[in-house]
Design an enzyme around this catalytic site. Structure first.
Site, PDB file in Angstrom:
ATOM      1  N   ASP A  54     -18.269  17.644  15.822  1.00 42.03           N
ATOM      2  CA  ASP A  54     -19.722  17.587  15.959  1.00 42.03           C
ATOM      3  C   ASP A  54     -20.109  17.092  17.349  1.00 42.03           C
ATOM      4  O   ASP A  54     -19.302  16.469  18.035  1.00 42.03           O
ATOM      5  CB  ASP A  54     -20.376  16.718  14.867  1.00 42.03           C
TER       6      ASP A  54
ATOM      7  N   GLY B  51      -6.812  11.137   8.460  1.00 41.46           N
ATOM      8  CA  GLY B  51      -7.611  10.147   7.743  1.00 41.46           C
ATOM      9  C   GLY B  51      -7.714  10.497   6.262  1.00 41.46           C
ATOM     10  O   GLY B  51      -7.626   9.633   5.389  1.00 41.46           O
TER      11      GLY B  51
ATOM     12  N   GLU C 152     -10.587   5.245  14.648  1.00 43.10           N
ATOM     13  CA  GLU C 152      -9.266   4.664  14.345  1.00 43.10           C
ATOM     14  C   GLU C 152      -8.330   4.410  15.530  1.00 43.10           C
ATOM     15  O   GLU C 152      -7.426   3.569  15.450  1.00 43.10           O
ATOM     16  CB  GLU C 152      -8.494   5.587  13.352  1.00 43.10           C
TER      17      GLU C 152
ATOM     18  N   GLY D  85      -7.134  14.049  13.593  1.00 38.88           N
ATOM     19  CA  GLY D  85      -8.437  13.823  12.981  1.00 38.88           C
ATOM     20  C   GLY D  85      -9.533  14.519  13.741  1.00 38.88           C
ATOM     21  O   GLY D  85      -9.278  15.267  14.685  1.00 38.88           O
ATOM     22  N   THR D  86     -10.760  14.260  13.315  1.00 36.25           N
ATOM     23  CA  THR D  86     -11.900  14.843  14.012  1.00 36.25           C
ATOM     24  C   THR D  86     -12.595  13.768  14.848  1.00 36.25           C
ATOM     25  O   THR D  86     -12.384  12.573  14.641  1.00 36.25           O
ATOM     26  CB  THR D  86     -12.914  15.439  13.013  1.00 36.25           C
TER      27      THR D  86
ATOM     28  N   ARG E 215      -5.937  15.994   3.149  1.00 32.49           N
ATOM     29  CA  ARG E 215      -5.414  16.784   4.265  1.00 32.49           C
ATOM     30  C   ARG E 215      -3.898  16.583   4.369  1.00 32.49           C
ATOM     31  O   ARG E 215      -3.170  17.507   4.740  1.00 32.49           O
ATOM     32  CB  ARG E 215      -6.109  16.417   5.575  1.00 32.49           C
TER      33      ARG E 215
ATOM     34  N   ARG F 140      -3.552   4.100  -4.478  1.00 32.13           N
ATOM     35  CA  ARG F 140      -4.950   4.319  -4.051  1.00 32.13           C
ATOM     36  C   ARG F 140      -5.250   5.783  -3.714  1.00 32.13           C
ATOM     37  O   ARG F 140      -6.171   6.064  -2.935  1.00 32.13           O
ATOM     38  CB  ARG F 140      -5.297   3.465  -2.825  1.00 32.13           C
TER      39      ARG F 140
ATOM     40  N   HIS G  52       0.792  -1.235   0.000  1.00 33.54           N
ATOM     41  CA  HIS G  52       0.000   0.000   0.000  1.00 33.54           C
ATOM     42  C   HIS G  52       0.819   1.278   0.000  1.00 33.54           C
ATOM     43  O   HIS G  52       0.253   2.362  -0.116  1.00 33.54           O
ATOM     44  CB  HIS G  52      -0.938   0.002   1.227  1.00 33.54           C
TER      45      HIS G  52
END
Ligand code: HPA
Length: 236
Positions: free
Chosen positions: A205, A21, A182, A90-91, A25, A44, A5
């Site tokens: 959120d 993620g 994650e 990340g969020t 970004r 990918r 990968h």
């Protein structure tokens, strides 16, 4: 040697890697925060870049979403490319009135509804933890910068869309304040190979109220997140 990968050669990737993620970004960070940047992976479209920040070599690698995807990238980075320090950026969603929109959340540990560790540990419960030195450095730097942040246990969930929204009440009662997808995998894999990991999250959120951050707060949160992660990476 390239892996399945990651199409890089040994030495192309720094010892310390930021892990957003979203691969775009990774591109954004490389273009706006790093110098002397080289793209080492496009397989990918999961972009990976190496550059420098305050003179230190740092890489940034997209991971995709969820436990299986981050597990692939974390394993190959550590086992095949010798990465020693991994900082997820990340969020997350808040499931608690104690954690507000736009804040940063440093994931000290990660609970999960994912089944991989239950299989691995034959039904017993493993407690995935962040690296203490990374965590203490990040919390000190966040305090110095007067960022609004909390430290605690996150829920790494396999579901973004939940049929049963009341499921979060139980986690919240036990002090789990945020949800993402994650961190438990990252901490478990880092522990397996004796590497150091920390997830630095921005609260995008609020699951209980349905609120989401405004575009301005999202941008401020993201720039705090990226700045903090780069400062930690360059000083660790
Ligand atoms: N669930 C899972 N992951 C997330 C969320 C969420 O509500 N928000 C940001 N990342």
């Amino acid at each position: 040697m390239a892996t399945t990968h990651i199409g890089a050669a040994i030495g192309d990737i720094a010892d310390v890697v930021l892990l957003p993620g979203d691969p775009l970004r990774a591109k954004y960070i490389s273009e706006n925060f790093l110098s002397n940047t080289v793209c080492y992976n496009t397989i990918r479209n999961m972009y990976g870049y190496t550059g420098t920040f305050k003179g230190k070599k740092i890489s940034v690698q997209g991971t995709g979403m969820g436990v299986p995807s981050i597990s692939i990238y974390a394993t190959e980075l550590i086992k095949d490319f010798g990465v020693r320090t991994l900082l997820r950026i990340g969020t997350c969603g808040s499931i608690s009135s104690k954690v507000g929109l736009g804040q940063l959340f440093l994931a000290q540990g990660a609970s999960t509804d994912n089944g991989v560790n239950r299989l691995l540990f034959k039904g017993m419960t493993y407690a995935p933890l962040s690296d203490f030195k990374l965590l203490s450095l990040a919390s000190r730097k966040a305090a110095e910068k007067s960022y609004s942040f909390s430290v605690g246990n996150v829920l790494t969930s396999d579901s973004f869309y939940n049929e049963d929204e009341s499921a979060f009440e139980l986690w919240e009662k036990y002090g789990v304040h945020c949800i993402e997808m994650e961190t438990s995998a990252l901490y478990t894999i880092a522990a397996r190979y004796n590497a150091a990991a920390l997830s630095i999250l921005s609260v995008s959120d609020h699951i209980l109220t349905g609120e989401v951050v405004s575009p301005e707060t999202r941008q401020t949160g993201l720039s705090e997140l990226i700045t903090l992660a780069l400062e930690v990476a360059s000083d660790y």
